[in-house]
Design a protein around this motif. Structure first.
Motif, PDB file in Angstrom:
ATOM      1  N   THR A  50       0.949  -1.399   0.063  1.00  9.28           N
ATOM      2  CA  THR A  50       0.006   0.014  -0.026  1.00  9.28           C
ATOM      3  C   THR A  50       0.699   1.292  -0.008  1.00  9.28           C
ATOM      4  OG1 THR A  50      -1.819  -1.095   1.174  1.00  9.28           O
ATOM      5  CG2 THR A  50      -1.792   1.204   1.429  1.00  9.28           C
ATOM      6  N   CYS A  96       1.975   6.289   0.592  1.00 12.21           N
ATOM      7  CA  CYS A  96       0.868   5.354   0.734  1.00 12.21           C
ATOM      8  C   CYS A  96      -0.346   5.913  -0.082  1.00 12.21           C
ATOM      9  CB  CYS A  96       0.399   5.557   2.449  1.00 12.21           C
ATOM     10  SG  CYS A  96       1.582   5.056   3.518  1.00 12.21           S
ATOM     11  N   THR A  97      -0.960   5.175  -0.587  1.00  8.58           N
ATOM     12  CA  THR A  97      -2.176   5.525  -1.754  1.00  8.58           C
ATOM     13  C   THR A  97      -3.527   5.501  -0.896  1.00  8.58           C
ATOM     14  OG1 THR A  97      -2.557   3.070  -2.004  1.00  8.58           O
ATOM     15  CG2 THR A  97      -1.254   4.368  -3.580  1.00  8.58           C
ATOM     16  N   GLU A  98      -3.315   5.059   0.326  1.00 11.97           N
ATOM     17  CA  GLU A  98      -4.556   5.195   1.264  1.00 11.97           C
ATOM     18  C   GLU A  98      -3.875   4.805   2.793  1.00 11.97           C
ATOM     19  OE1 GLU A  98      -7.558   2.415   0.417  1.00 11.97           O
ATOM     20  OE2 GLU A  98      -6.337   0.802   0.484  1.00 11.97           O
ATOM     21  N   GLY A 121      -6.910  11.440   2.813  1.00  8.64           N
ATOM     22  CA  GLY A 121      -7.930  10.767   3.208  1.00  8.64           C
ATOM     23  C   GLY A 121      -8.427  10.736   4.716  1.00  8.64           C
TER      24      GLY A 121
END
Length: 300
Positions: A50, A96-98, A121
């Motif tokens: 991730t 990190c993408t999320e 996010g």
């Protein structure tokens, strides 16, 4: 004679078996005792994917999935009693993408440091399942929402500075914060627009950093209930009015620069100027890292 030979053979076999059990059993026990739960290892490997682990500054151990993080050296991972207790990957070039939700399965985690990991996010609600967590550092990311953290009763250090918590209303509910063991709270540089919380239940709080936001109104007199407070940084907000005299304490240092309509009539510590503002302001992160190091092994 044949009976005697059979008895002798059986005796030798039993003796050999006894020796094997005596030698091998401790080895098998040691091997099983040092083995990490596969679910925790899988959680780390998911985190590695991730957060673009190939390009981390340091990723020793992570590239070899066959090794055990609690036996071999995996950078940033510390174990105790066959369980991961510290995950310290701050400033390690994570991308990190999320938010890596696999972390939520590390139920024995006591320290989590993902500072400057480009996490976007919201922090997922499952993080509140980490009820053993004592140090949570998620500063310098792109986080926009924080769940209710009150179930994390062991938390002593919370650093969410330099995120984007001010971009949407209700991103963090400060008035509902009830963390009886919290000692360090850092929410600097978030552009939070709100009144200062007056219903806090933070009896052990020592260091409070709320600078460079858009807090409005007066400083609540109810803060006098936080009797362990020794350092408050409210620089560059939109505060006004007069600070209540009951907030005065020789052991409490205030930093109030940048609040033009705020009048101070309190004692603000040893290094105070005539405006009632301490001259020597501790640099960002210096105080929180000092406190965190005191209560935990806080590695940058």
């Amino acid at each position: 004679n044949s009976w005697s030979r059979m008895v002798a053979t059986m005796s030798k076999s039993i003796a050999v078996l006894g020796i094997l059990v005596f030698v091998l059993l401790p080895m098998l026990w040691a091997a099983s005792a040092g083995k990490l739960d596969e679910k925790e290892k899988e959680a780390l490997l998911e985190l590695y994917g991730t957060c673009n682990g190939t390009f981390w500054k340091y990723n020793q151990g992570w590239k070899t999935a066959r090794t055990d993080p609690c036996i071999s050296t995996w950078v940033g991972v510390s174990c105790s009693q066959q369980a991961i207790q510290e995950l310290d990957l701050g400033l390690n070039w994570l991308q990190c993408t999320e938010f890596p939700q696999s972390i939520c399965s590390l139920k024995n985690l006591k320290l989590l440091n993902l500072r400057n990991s480009k996490i976007p996010g919201a922090i997922p609600p499952c993080i509140t399942e980490l009820t053993s967590l004592q140090t949570l550092v998620l500063s310098a990311n792109n986080l926009r929402k924080v769940p209710n953290l009150n179930l994390m009763t062991d938390l002593t250090v919370l650093d969410l500075s330099s995120n984007r918590l001010g971009l949407q209303s209700g991103a963090i509910n400060l008035n509902q914060l009830r963390l009886r063991n919290l000692r360090v709270l850092n929410l600097e540089h978030n552009n939070i627009r709100s009144k200062l919380p007056h219903k806090w239940s933070l009896p052990e709080l020592r260091t409070l950093r709320l600078s460079d936001n858009r807090f409005e109104g007066t400083i609540p007199s109810t803060w006098q209930k936080m009797r362990n407070l020794h350092y408050v940084d409210l620089v560059n907000n939109r505060l006004y009015g007069t600070i209540a005299p009951e907030l005065s304490s020789p052991s409490l240092t205030w930093h109030l620069e940048g609040n033009r309509r705020l009048e101070s009539a309190i004692h603000v510590g040893r290094s105070a100027d005539t405006a009632g503002v301490a001259r020597s302001r501790i640099t960002p992160q210096e105080d929180i890292e000092k406190d965190a190091a005191k209560f935990h092994r806080f590695r940058r």
